[in-house]
Design a protein around this motif. Structure first.
Motif, PDB file in Angstrom:
ATOM      1  N   VAL A   1      27.805  11.977  49.878  1.00 13.57           N
ATOM      2  CA  VAL A   1      26.624  11.471  49.180  1.00 13.57           C
ATOM      3  C   VAL A   1      26.046  10.314  49.989  1.00 13.57           C
ATOM      4  O   VAL A   1      26.781   9.393  50.380  1.00 13.57           O
ATOM      5  CB  VAL A   1      26.971  10.987  47.752  1.00 13.57           C
ATOM      6  CG1 VAL A   1      25.727  10.417  47.063  1.00 13.57           C
ATOM      7  CG2 VAL A   1      27.568  12.120  46.939  1.00 13.57           C
ATOM      8  N   ARG A   2      24.744  10.382  50.234  1.00 18.70           N
ATOM      9  CA  ARG A   2      24.076   9.335  50.989  1.00 18.70           C
ATOM     10  C   ARG A   2      22.797   8.922  50.273  1.00 18.70           C
ATOM     11  O   ARG A   2      22.262   9.663  49.463  1.00 18.70           O
ATOM     12  CB  ARG A   2      23.764   9.828  52.405  1.00 18.70           C
ATOM     13  CG  ARG A   2      25.020  10.036  53.253  1.00 18.70           C
ATOM     14  CD  ARG A   2      24.755  10.902  54.431  1.00 18.70           C
ATOM     15  NE  ARG A   2      25.906  10.975  55.324  1.00 18.70           N
ATOM     16  CZ  ARG A   2      25.976  11.762  56.373  1.00 18.70           C
ATOM     17  NH1 ARG A   2      24.976  12.559  56.680  1.00 18.70           N
ATOM     18  NH2 ARG A   2      27.049  11.780  57.139  1.00 18.70           N
ATOM     19  N   ARG A   3      22.326   7.763  50.625  1.00 20.35           N
ATOM     20  CA  ARG A   3      21.116   7.230  50.004  1.00 20.35           C
ATOM     21  C   ARG A   3      20.011   7.115  51.047  1.00 20.35           C
ATOM     22  O   ARG A   3      20.253   6.677  52.176  1.00 20.35           O
ATOM     23  CB  ARG A   3      21.415   5.859  49.410  1.00 20.35           C
ATOM     24  CG  ARG A   3      20.225   5.190  48.745  1.00 20.35           C
ATOM     25  CD  ARG A   3      20.632   3.813  48.239  1.00 20.35           C
ATOM     26  NE  ARG A   3      19.467   3.015  47.888  1.00 20.35           N
ATOM     27  CZ  ARG A   3      19.495   1.694  47.754  1.00 20.35           C
ATOM     28  NH1 ARG A   3      20.631   1.034  47.932  1.00 20.35           N
ATOM     29  NH2 ARG A   3      18.407   1.021  47.437  1.00 20.35           N
ATOM     30  N   ILE A   4      18.804   7.535  50.686  1.00 17.53           N
ATOM     31  CA  ILE A   4      17.669   7.417  51.595  1.00 17.53           C
ATOM     32  C   ILE A   4      17.158   5.981  51.547  1.00 17.53           C
ATOM     33  O   ILE A   4      16.492   5.561  50.587  1.00 17.53           O
ATOM     34  CB  ILE A   4      16.538   8.397  51.216  1.00 17.53           C
ATOM     35  CG1 ILE A   4      17.058   9.828  51.235  1.00 17.53           C
ATOM     36  CG2 ILE A   4      15.351   8.242  52.173  1.00 17.53           C
ATOM     37  CD1 ILE A   4      17.534  10.315  52.583  1.00 17.53           C
TER      38      ILE A   4
ATOM     39  N   TYR B   1      37.312  12.361  45.209  1.00 15.50           N
ATOM     40  CA  TYR B   1      37.129  11.361  46.262  1.00 15.50           C
ATOM     41  C   TYR B   1      36.284  10.214  45.729  1.00 15.50           C
ATOM     42  O   TYR B   1      35.253  10.425  45.088  1.00 15.50           O
ATOM     43  CB  TYR B   1      36.425  11.963  47.484  1.00 15.50           C
ATOM     44  CG  TYR B   1      36.089  10.912  48.526  1.00 15.50           C
ATOM     45  CD1 TYR B   1      37.076  10.357  49.327  1.00 15.50           C
ATOM     46  CD2 TYR B   1      34.780  10.443  48.668  1.00 15.50           C
ATOM     47  CE1 TYR B   1      36.780   9.378  50.248  1.00 15.50           C
ATOM     48  CE2 TYR B   1      34.478   9.470  49.590  1.00 15.50           C
ATOM     49  CZ  TYR B   1      35.476   8.931  50.382  1.00 15.50           C
ATOM     50  OH  TYR B   1      35.177   7.944  51.287  1.00 15.50           O
ATOM     51  N   GLU B   2      36.729   8.991  45.970  1.00 10.20           N
ATOM     52  CA  GLU B   2      35.980   7.802  45.581  1.00 10.20           C
ATOM     53  C   GLU B   2      35.603   7.027  46.839  1.00 10.20           C
ATOM     54  O   GLU B   2      36.473   6.593  47.600  1.00 10.20           O
ATOM     55  CB  GLU B   2      36.799   6.919  44.635  1.00 10.20           C
ATOM     56  CG  GLU B   2      36.025   5.733  44.097  1.00 10.20           C
ATOM     57  CD  GLU B   2      36.785   5.004  43.012  1.00 10.20           C
ATOM     58  OE1 GLU B   2      36.540   3.792  42.850  1.00 10.20           O
ATOM     59  OE2 GLU B   2      37.615   5.637  42.327  1.00 10.20           O
ATOM     60  N   SER B   3      34.314   6.873  47.071  1.00 11.55           N
ATOM     61  CA  SER B   3      33.832   6.210  48.279  1.00 11.55           C
ATOM     62  C   SER B   3      33.678   4.713  48.053  1.00 11.55           C
ATOM     63  O   SER B   3      33.192   4.280  47.004  1.00 11.55           O
ATOM     64  CB  SER B   3      32.469   6.792  48.691  1.00 11.55           C
ATOM     65  OG  SER B   3      31.882   6.011  49.710  1.00 11.55           O
ATOM     66  N   PRO B   4      34.063   3.889  49.036  1.00 16.08           N
ATOM     67  CA  PRO B   4      33.887   2.443  48.886  1.00 16.08           C
ATOM     68  C   PRO B   4      32.422   2.028  48.895  1.00 16.08           C
ATOM     69  O   PRO B   4      32.054   1.004  48.331  1.00 16.08           O
ATOM     70  CB  PRO B   4      34.637   1.862  50.088  1.00 16.08           C
ATOM     71  CG  PRO B   4      34.679   2.980  51.085  1.00 16.08           C
ATOM     72  CD  PRO B   4      34.749   4.246  50.284  1.00 16.08           C
ATOM     73  N   GLU B   5      31.565   2.832  49.572  1.00  9.01           N
ATOM     74  CA  GLU B   5      30.138   2.499  49.615  1.00  9.01           C
ATOM     75  C   GLU B   5      29.320   3.724  50.000  1.00  9.01           C
ATOM     76  O   GLU B   5      29.732   4.511  50.853  1.00  9.01           O
ATOM     77  CB  GLU B   5      29.866   1.375  50.626  1.00  9.01           C
ATOM     78  CG  GLU B   5      28.412   0.931  50.669  1.00  9.01           C
ATOM     79  CD  GLU B   5      28.160  -0.189  51.662  1.00  9.01           C
ATOM     80  OE1 GLU B   5      26.986  -0.408  52.026  1.00  9.01           O
ATOM     81  OE2 GLU B   5      29.140  -0.841  52.083  1.00  9.01           O
ATOM     82  N   VAL B   6      28.172   3.889  49.354  1.00 14.73           N
ATOM     83  CA  VAL B   6      27.256   4.966  49.724  1.00 14.73           C
ATOM     84  C   VAL B   6      26.573   4.596  51.033  1.00 14.73           C
ATOM     85  O   VAL B   6      25.938   3.537  51.135  1.00 14.73           O
ATOM     86  CB  VAL B   6      26.192   5.192  48.629  1.00 14.73           C
ATOM     87  CG1 VAL B   6      25.195   6.262  49.068  1.00 14.73           C
ATOM     88  CG2 VAL B   6      26.847   5.603  47.319  1.00 14.73           C
ATOM     89  N   LYS B   7      26.708   5.438  52.037  1.00 14.08           N
ATOM     90  CA  LYS B   7      26.048   5.198  53.313  1.00 14.08           C
ATOM     91  C   LYS B   7      24.545   5.387  53.164  1.00 14.08           C
ATOM     92  O   LYS B   7      24.081   6.238  52.416  1.00 14.08           O
ATOM     93  CB  LYS B   7      26.589   6.156  54.380  1.00 14.08           C
ATOM     94  CG  LYS B   7      28.088   6.046  54.623  1.00 14.08           C
ATOM     95  CD  LYS B   7      28.460   4.690  55.179  1.00 14.08           C
ATOM     96  CE  LYS B   7      29.968   4.602  55.436  1.00 14.08           C
ATOM     97  NZ  LYS B   7      30.372   3.258  55.924  1.00 14.08           N
TER      98      LYS B   7
ATOM     99  N   PHE C   1      33.697  11.094  52.706  1.00  5.90           N
ATOM    100  CA  PHE C   1      33.400  12.463  52.303  1.00  5.90           C
ATOM    101  C   PHE C   1      34.561  13.038  51.490  1.00  5.90           C
ATOM    102  O   PHE C   1      35.692  12.542  51.549  1.00  5.90           O
ATOM    103  CB  PHE C   1      33.144  13.362  53.516  1.00  5.90           C
ATOM    104  CG  PHE C   1      34.315  13.468  54.455  1.00  5.90           C
ATOM    105  CD1 PHE C   1      35.346  14.387  54.232  1.00  5.90           C
ATOM    106  CD2 PHE C   1      34.414  12.649  55.568  1.00  5.90           C
ATOM    107  CE1 PHE C   1      36.429  14.494  55.082  1.00  5.90           C
ATOM    108  CE2 PHE C   1      35.498  12.739  56.441  1.00  5.90           C
ATOM    109  CZ  PHE C   1      36.497  13.663  56.190  1.00  5.90           C
ATOM    110  N   MET C   2      34.275  14.087  50.743  1.00  7.91           N
ATOM    111  CA  MET C   2      35.310  14.864  50.059  1.00  7.91           C
ATOM    112  C   MET C   2      35.431  16.197  50.778  1.00  7.91           C
ATOM    113  O   MET C   2      34.417  16.807  51.129  1.00  7.91           O
ATOM    114  CB  MET C   2      34.939  15.095  48.594  1.00  7.91           C
ATOM    115  CG  MET C   2      35.988  15.899  47.819  1.00  7.91           C
ATOM    116  SD  MET C   2      35.562  16.090  46.054  1.00  7.91           S
ATOM    117  CE  MET C   2      34.266  17.337  46.175  1.00  7.91           C
ATOM    118  N   PHE C   3      36.655  16.644  50.997  1.00  6.78           N
ATOM    119  CA  PHE C   3      36.882  17.919  51.677  1.00  6.78           C
ATOM    120  C   PHE C   3      37.478  18.914  50.689  1.00  6.78           C
ATOM    121  O   PHE C   3      38.492  18.646  50.049  1.00  6.78           O
ATOM    122  CB  PHE C   3      37.824  17.753  52.869  1.00  6.78           C
ATOM    123  CG  PHE C   3      38.064  19.036  53.619  1.00  6.78           C
ATOM    124  CD1 PHE C   3      37.086  19.571  54.443  1.00  6.78           C
ATOM    125  CD2 PHE C   3      39.274  19.714  53.487  1.00  6.78           C
ATOM    126  CE1 PHE C   3      37.305  20.763  55.126  1.00  6.78           C
ATOM    127  CE2 PHE C   3      39.499  20.900  54.172  1.00  6.78           C
ATOM    128  CZ  PHE C   3      38.508  21.423  54.986  1.00  6.78           C
TER     129      PHE C   3
END
Length: 258
Positions: A185-188, A213-219, A233-235
């Protein structure tokens, strides 16, 4: 000329301030060989046998600094490349590229892969809502990991979510490989430090198996790309895939500002 008097000059070709090896802006320190060929700090670190990488030159480059060029670099101020879009900042030439990555006026590309529209961060949301709303799903609650169901076709690769209160666009991307699917998941948005930061949680369940999967920050990115992420990412392994559709649960929450 008075001792402290400042004079200005016009440089007709900014390319003379670029490294002749990598063609990126020269930064301080700048090095030179005995013949005066310049090399930036990054290329200098890659030079083998301390020989000049300039064309047809094999003179030693050592640690010889080019202080005259460094003085020019300190004195050469240029406007942000996004000046035409509203940015009023000016920087020494070697620092423009780092500012451009964080500039709020950097041009973002529409996350719809069939659209060529580009615009500043503060207007890309409005364009997407006017032109592509039928192709997305509403994501109105982004606080506290309140999850939303996301059903994405792996072959379509991109699924856009929007949040109306703060006018945010998030992109769920799939990257299908031989052994499974990467989901991120990414942010525009530009990577401006003053923008709010978010984290996300993805989960996938099938036949009693769970992948989370828990991401520390949205890229953040300016343009949706096809590069497989090397982090965040989640695989999902191929043995857990059932056809071309992925049914996920996604939660996004705002991170506390430090």
């Amino acid at each position: 000329m008075e001792k402290n008097e400042t004079r200005s000059a016009k440089l007709l070709d900014l390319d003379v301030l670029d490294c002749p090896i990598c063609f990126e802006p020269l930064t301080i320190p700048t090095f030179q060989c005995d013949d005066g060929h310049l090399v930036c700090n990054f290329c200098f670190a890659k030079v083998s046998s301390n020989k000049c990488p300039g064309p047809g030159c094999d003179l030693p480059i050592g640690n010889k600094r080019c202080f005259s060029m460094e003085k020019v670099l300190e004195s050469a101020f240029v406007p942000c490349p996004n000046a035409e879009f509203g940015c009023t900042e000016s920087f020494s030439y070697g620092k423009v590229s780092s500012h451009e990555k964080e500039c709020n006026y950097s041009q973002c590309s529409c996350p719809n892969l069939e659209c060529n529209y580009t615009g500043s961060y503060n207007i890309i949301y409005g364009h997407f809502m006017r032109s592509h709303l039928y192709n997305s799903t509403i994501y109105s609650s982004i606080w506290g990991y309140s999850s939303v169901d996301v059903r994405i076709n792996i072959n379509e690769k991109v699924f856009v979510l929007w949040e109306s209160l703060q006018k945010l666009l998030f992109v769920v991307q799939c990257f299908k490989e031989r052994h499974g699917v990467y989901v991120t998941v990414r942010r525009i948005a530009p990577s401006a430090s003053e923008l709010k930061k978010f984290s996300y949680c993805l989960s996938y369940s099938i036949d009693g198996h769970n992948v989370t999967y828990e991401s520390p920050e949205v890229k953040r990115l300016l343009e949706v790309n096809s590069q497989i992420p090397d982090e965040s990412f989640m695989f999902v392994p191929i043995c857990l895939l059932r056809g071309e559709m992925l049914e996920l649960k996604l939660g996004v929450k705002k991170l506390k500002q430090k």
